[in-house]
Design a protein around this motif. Sequence first.
Motif, mmCIF file in Angstrom:
data_model
loop_
_atom_site.group_PDB
_atom_site.id
_atom_site.type_symbol
_atom_site.label_atom_id
_atom_site.label_comp_id
_atom_site.label_asym_id
_atom_site.label_seq_id
_atom_site.Cartn_x
_atom_site.Cartn_y
_atom_site.Cartn_z
ATOM 1 N N ARG A 261 0.499 -1.292 -0.438
ATOM 2 C CA ARG A 261 -0.249 0.022 0.180
ATOM 3 C C ARG A 261 0.476 1.372 -0.018
ATOM 4 N NH1 ARG A 261 -5.684 1.049 0.866
ATOM 5 N NH2 ARG A 261 -5.766 -1.359 2.226
ATOM 6 N N LEU A 262 1.598 1.868 1.061
ATOM 7 C CA LEU A 262 1.921 2.966 1.270
ATOM 8 C C LEU A 262 3.968 2.877 0.281
ATOM 9 C CD1 LEU A 262 1.944 3.519 4.753
ATOM 10 C CD2 LEU A 262 0.794 4.210 3.322
ATOM 11 N N GLY A 263 4.275 1.354 0.018
ATOM 12 C CA GLY A 263 5.164 1.336 -0.540
ATOM 13 C C GLY A 263 6.693 1.484 0.244
ATOM 14 N N GLU A 264 8.369 0.555 -0.251
ATOM 15 C CA GLU A 264 8.611 0.397 1.241
ATOM 16 C C GLU A 264 9.658 1.336 2.341
ATOM 17 O OE1 GLU A 264 13.210 -1.647 1.724
ATOM 18 O OE2 GLU A 264 12.882 -1.435 -0.179
ATOM 19 N N ALA A 265 9.775 2.773 1.632
ATOM 20 C CA ALA A 265 10.030 3.304 2.502
ATOM 21 C C ALA A 265 8.683 3.803 2.898
ATOM 22 C CB ALA A 265 10.992 4.453 1.853
ATOM 23 N N GLN A 266 7.646 4.104 2.801
ATOM 24 C CA GLN A 266 6.659 4.643 3.546
ATOM 25 C C GLN A 266 6.053 3.745 4.799
ATOM 26 O OE1 GLN A 266 5.259 7.689 4.109
ATOM 27 N NE2 GLN A 266 6.969 8.575 3.620
ATOM 28 N N ALA A 267 6.200 2.611 4.544
ATOM 29 C CA ALA A 267 6.100 2.038 5.448
ATOM 30 C C ALA A 267 6.806 1.355 6.433
ATOM 31 C CB ALA A 267 5.803 0.065 4.414
ATOM 32 N N GLN A 268 7.857 1.328 6.069
ATOM 33 C CA GLN A 268 9.221 1.360 7.376
ATOM 34 C C GLN A 268 9.671 2.195 8.842
ATOM 35 O OE1 GLN A 268 13.590 2.289 6.707
ATOM 36 N NE2 GLN A 268 13.870 0.235 7.524
ATOM 37 N N GLN A 269 8.427 3.607 7.759
ATOM 38 C CA GLN A 269 8.167 5.173 8.698
ATOM 39 C C GLN A 269 7.136 4.759 9.773
ATOM 40 O OE1 GLN A 269 9.271 8.650 7.662
ATOM 41 N NE2 GLN A 269 7.804 9.669 9.390
ATOM 42 N N ALA A 270 5.711 3.759 8.715
ATOM 43 C CA ALA A 270 4.543 3.588 9.459
ATOM 44 C C ALA A 270 5.092 2.389 10.770
ATOM 45 C CB ALA A 270 3.878 2.817 8.554
ATOM 46 N N ALA A 271 5.922 1.784 10.199
ATOM 47 C CA ALA A 271 6.414 1.173 11.523
ATOM 48 C C ALA A 271 7.409 1.836 12.376
ATOM 49 C CB ALA A 271 7.275 0.163 10.533
ATOM 50 N N LEU A 272 7.891 2.164 12.102
ATOM 51 C CA LEU A 272 8.830 3.440 13.352
ATOM 52 C C LEU A 272 7.446 4.086 14.000
ATOM 53 C CD1 LEU A 272 12.130 3.073 11.198
ATOM 54 C CD2 LEU A 272 11.897 2.570 13.460
ATOM 55 N N THR A 273 6.457 4.747 13.942
ATOM 56 C CA THR A 273 6.588 6.336 14.343
ATOM 57 C C THR A 273 5.042 6.352 13.932
ATOM 58 O OG1 THR A 273 6.619 7.449 11.979
ATOM 59 C CG2 THR A 273 8.102 8.137 13.590
ATOM 60 N N GLY A 274 4.406 5.005 13.131
ATOM 61 C CA GLY A 274 3.122 4.673 13.237
ATOM 62 C C GLY A 274 1.995 5.624 14.300
ATOM 63 N N GLY A 275 1.914 4.533 15.307
ATOM 64 C CA GLY A 275 1.177 4.629 16.384
ATOM 65 C C GLY A 275 0.142 3.425 16.053
ATOM 66 N N ASP A 276 -0.747 3.521 17.709
ATOM 67 C CA ASP A 276 -1.749 1.949 17.482
ATOM 68 C C ASP A 276 -1.847 0.942 17.360
ATOM 69 O OD1 ASP A 276 -3.295 4.995 18.264
ATOM 70 O OD2 ASP A 276 -4.361 5.597 16.386
ATOM 71 N N ASP A 277 -0.921 0.724 17.231
ATOM 72 C CA ASP A 277 -0.686 -0.728 16.829
ATOM 73 C C ASP A 277 -0.938 -1.841 17.659
ATOM 74 O OD1 ASP A 277 -0.095 -0.479 13.853
ATOM 75 O OD2 ASP A 277 2.217 0.341 14.339
ATOM 76 N N TYR A 278 -1.043 -1.332 19.500
ATOM 77 C CA TYR A 278 -1.495 -2.175 20.449
ATOM 78 C C TYR A 278 -0.944 -2.990 20.471
ATOM 79 C CZ TYR A 278 -4.107 2.283 21.112
ATOM 80 O OH TYR A 278 -5.151 3.443 20.929
ATOM 81 N N VAL A 279 0.249 -4.369 19.423
ATOM 82 C CA VAL A 279 0.738 -4.906 20.421
ATOM 83 C C VAL A 279 1.940 -4.329 21.523
ATOM 84 C CG1 VAL A 279 0.771 -5.622 17.912
ATOM 85 C CG2 VAL A 279 2.985 -4.147 18.197
ATOM 86 N N LEU A 280 2.823 -5.279 22.044
ATOM 87 C CA LEU A 280 3.485 -5.064 23.277
ATOM 88 C C LEU A 280 5.142 -5.062 22.864
ATOM 89 C CD1 LEU A 280 2.217 -7.172 26.337
ATOM 90 C CD2 LEU A 280 1.379 -4.791 24.950
ATOM 91 N N LEU A 281 6.254 -4.096 23.276
ATOM 92 C CA LEU A 281 7.527 -3.853 22.862
ATOM 93 C C LEU A 281 7.752 -4.257 23.935
ATOM 94 C CD1 LEU A 281 9.738 -2.225 21.430
ATOM 95 C CD2 LEU A 281 8.762 0.001 22.727
ATOM 96 N N CYS A 282 8.627 -5.298 24.089
ATOM 97 C CA CYS A 282 9.521 -5.144 25.996
ATOM 98 C C CYS A 282 10.707 -5.607 26.377
ATOM 99 C CB CYS A 282 8.661 -6.798 26.240
ATOM 100 S SG CYS A 282 8.995 -8.355 24.649
ATOM 101 N N THR A 283 11.730 -5.430 26.391
ATOM 102 C CA THR A 283 12.804 -6.223 27.497
ATOM 103 C C THR A 283 12.884 -7.474 27.560
ATOM 104 O OG1 THR A 283 12.977 -4.764 28.507
ATOM 105 C CG2 THR A 283 13.349 -4.021 26.669
ATOM 106 N N LEU A 284 14.073 -8.289 27.219
ATOM 107 C CA LEU A 284 14.346 -9.340 27.879
ATOM 108 C C LEU A 284 15.448 -9.819 27.341
ATOM 109 C CD1 LEU A 284 13.127 -12.089 25.629
ATOM 110 C CD2 LEU A 284 13.464 -10.352 25.440
ATOM 111 N N PRO A 285 16.779 -9.899 28.903
ATOM 112 C CA PRO A 285 17.608 -10.942 28.345
ATOM 113 C C PRO A 285 18.030 -12.106 27.958
ATOM 114 C CG PRO A 285 17.007 -11.169 31.206
ATOM 115 C CD PRO A 285 15.436 -10.484 30.133
ATOM 116 N N GLU A 286 18.730 -11.740 27.372
ATOM 117 C CA GLU A 286 18.505 -12.991 25.521
ATOM 118 C C GLU A 286 18.421 -14.856 26.807
ATOM 119 O OE1 GLU A 286 21.887 -12.178 23.160
ATOM 120 O OE2 GLU A 286 21.048 -13.768 22.130
ATOM 121 N N SER A 287 19.405 -14.326 27.803
ATOM 122 C CA SER A 287 19.015 -16.118 28.436
ATOM 123 C C SER A 287 17.644 -16.117 29.114
ATOM 124 C CB SER A 287 19.521 -16.049 29.648
ATOM 125 O OG SER A 287 19.024 -14.766 30.658
#
Lengths: 342, 342
Positions: A261-287
């Motif tokens: 829909r958006l082309g590669e560059a705009q798609a990456q931008q949407a993934a970086l800054t788009g908002g409202d996706d409501y997935v979780l972002l987390c951090t965790l030790p590699e172990s």
Amino acid sequence: MSDSQRLGEFDLIRRFFVRDTPAGTARRDGYGGDDPAAGIALGQGDDCALLEPTPGWQLAVSVDTSLADVHFPAGAPAEAIGHRALAVNLSDLAAMGARPRWYVLALTLPDIDPEWLTGFARGLHALADRSGIRLVGGDVTRGPLSITITVHGEVPRQRALRRDGAGVDELIAVTGPLGGAHGGLQAWQAGARDPADPLLVDFLWPEPALAAGEALRDLATSAIDISDGLVADLAHVCRASGVGARLEVERLPLAAGLGERLGEAQAQQAALTGGDDYVLLCTLPESVRDRAQARLAEVGSHLAIIGRTVGEPGIHGVPPGRVGWQHFDVEVDDHPETGAAP
Amino acid sequence: MSDSQRLGEFDLIRRFFVRDTPAGTARRDGYGGDDPAAGIALGQGDDCALLEPTPGWQLAVSVDTSLADVHFPAGAPAEAIGHRALAVNLSDLAAMGARPRWYVLALTLPDIDPEWLTGFARGLHALADRSGIRLVGGDVTRGPLSITITVHGEVPRQRALRRDGAGVDELIAVTGPLGGAHGGLQAWQAGARDPADPLLVDFLWPEPALAAGEALRDLATSAIDISDGLVADLAHVCRASGVGARLEVERLPLAAGLGERLGEAQAQQAALTGGDDYVLLCTLPESVRDRAQARLAEVGSHLAIIGRTVGEPGIHGVPPGRVGWQHFDVEVDDHPETGAAP
């Protein structure tokens, strides 16, 4: 319209939101809904709901307002509006690893449209039932369409996921694809109305990552739900935890159909800054990565590793020009070659 | 205005509502407010607040929206708007005999006016501090002025005051004068602005009857706060409890200055149907009247006995023509001579 009609109508509206009394429980008030099994000692119909929190658990509480034509298009299907208003609140419980229990609804309506209310209530109730959360009170007023929901969840003491626990040299991961809601909004604005369009589904029917949040308890060191956009929400975690982050943007999982829909560059931008996706972002030790992947697989989810925390403050690895409009609390280094601020 | 400015401003707004961290508690998030002593494991600044309910107590939850020019005049002092928005919610806790603990605030603002916000926050915080309730989360959006507050209180298990416990041949009583808010609204609409006008004070600065509510626990058989008007709220109690009521209207305590402003007949009507007074209406057996009066005297309050419950459904003893515009769930007999419906 007379005041008498007005009150009568609002009494009627409340009935859209009153559910059947569960089998085996008494109707102790005019509305029903008391359910000791659900921790509800007294449901709708008195000045307050009376709830029975679980001993040894903490109560997680969050409130969010959804305004027509600010947070969702006023012309979206009523069922999706009901779903989405609750989903964005449940997502806050997911981000803490909390289990949904009870919610209250403050609804401001411009007029009384039984068809709209039926659809709205259907979308709301379907997600509530699926998520194990019960409506225990509400307020209806007349005005511009606005939905404020306060959700209550529970989490065992000291085990909530928080923003401030990330350490240095941990993995950064997300529980689902990114950019879909932004792509869906653009599609909606361009006139797309096909209910099967995956980007419209991402935008109008976000699915709170409740099972993933509970699965990540005791494994993830921090978590947040992506409402403001990946970079902005990652910045919240970094600020609260006192770390920086290095993203590997080529590993960002993109929502289905976004690149087309958006082309590669705009798609990456949407993934970086788009908002409202409501997935979780987390951090965790590699172990604990394998254990986390195994637990998430059990609930039909998956962790996509998208970077690492670092000691140096700021968000690193974002290609030049990809930051967009967000106002950040921590500096974003989008000149990875030089490491210099713009 | 750019989106960047918008987000920056809303970040600023939140700071109006962030309080100093109590002495001896750590600032574990960016905002402060964590306070184990207040049952707050994590305050504002994460996806949810984390609260520690008291073991053996029930959680009482209520939500109310206050809309500009529906529930209060948009031109009222900001401090009064902040006070009143919280007061009407605290009144629901008072009506259950619950002790205030925590609240969340969803604020929709048409624009950013630091002077207004300072006043609003001052009124809100002053009442919160006096009532022992803590702000633990919130959401700020841009739109027509609207304030939605969800309050959380606690009450020992099985001891909450409810609407459905009134028996036949009990006393009906109120904890304060009636009609003041209605008189104050009329005064405001007629241009009165003297902040010392007692009717304006009743209307703009209602005082939730929290201490009276706690004092009435285990004595009153039912309670409700008077928000819709005496007759309407008494009708709620009668319907929930399966009783009727006979009022002695000459015993209704009238707000100071009401008779002078409205004349005797209109003052009585305001006391019967005016609404927004936020005193408590309760029922109690004659046998506990003295104990109840003694307890209320200890907290600076007083019960005015205004009638008795009866077996015959309906509200009796209301003079002809005094019912006004309310929509009732139970029939109001305002032809006491004949007992016939109008």
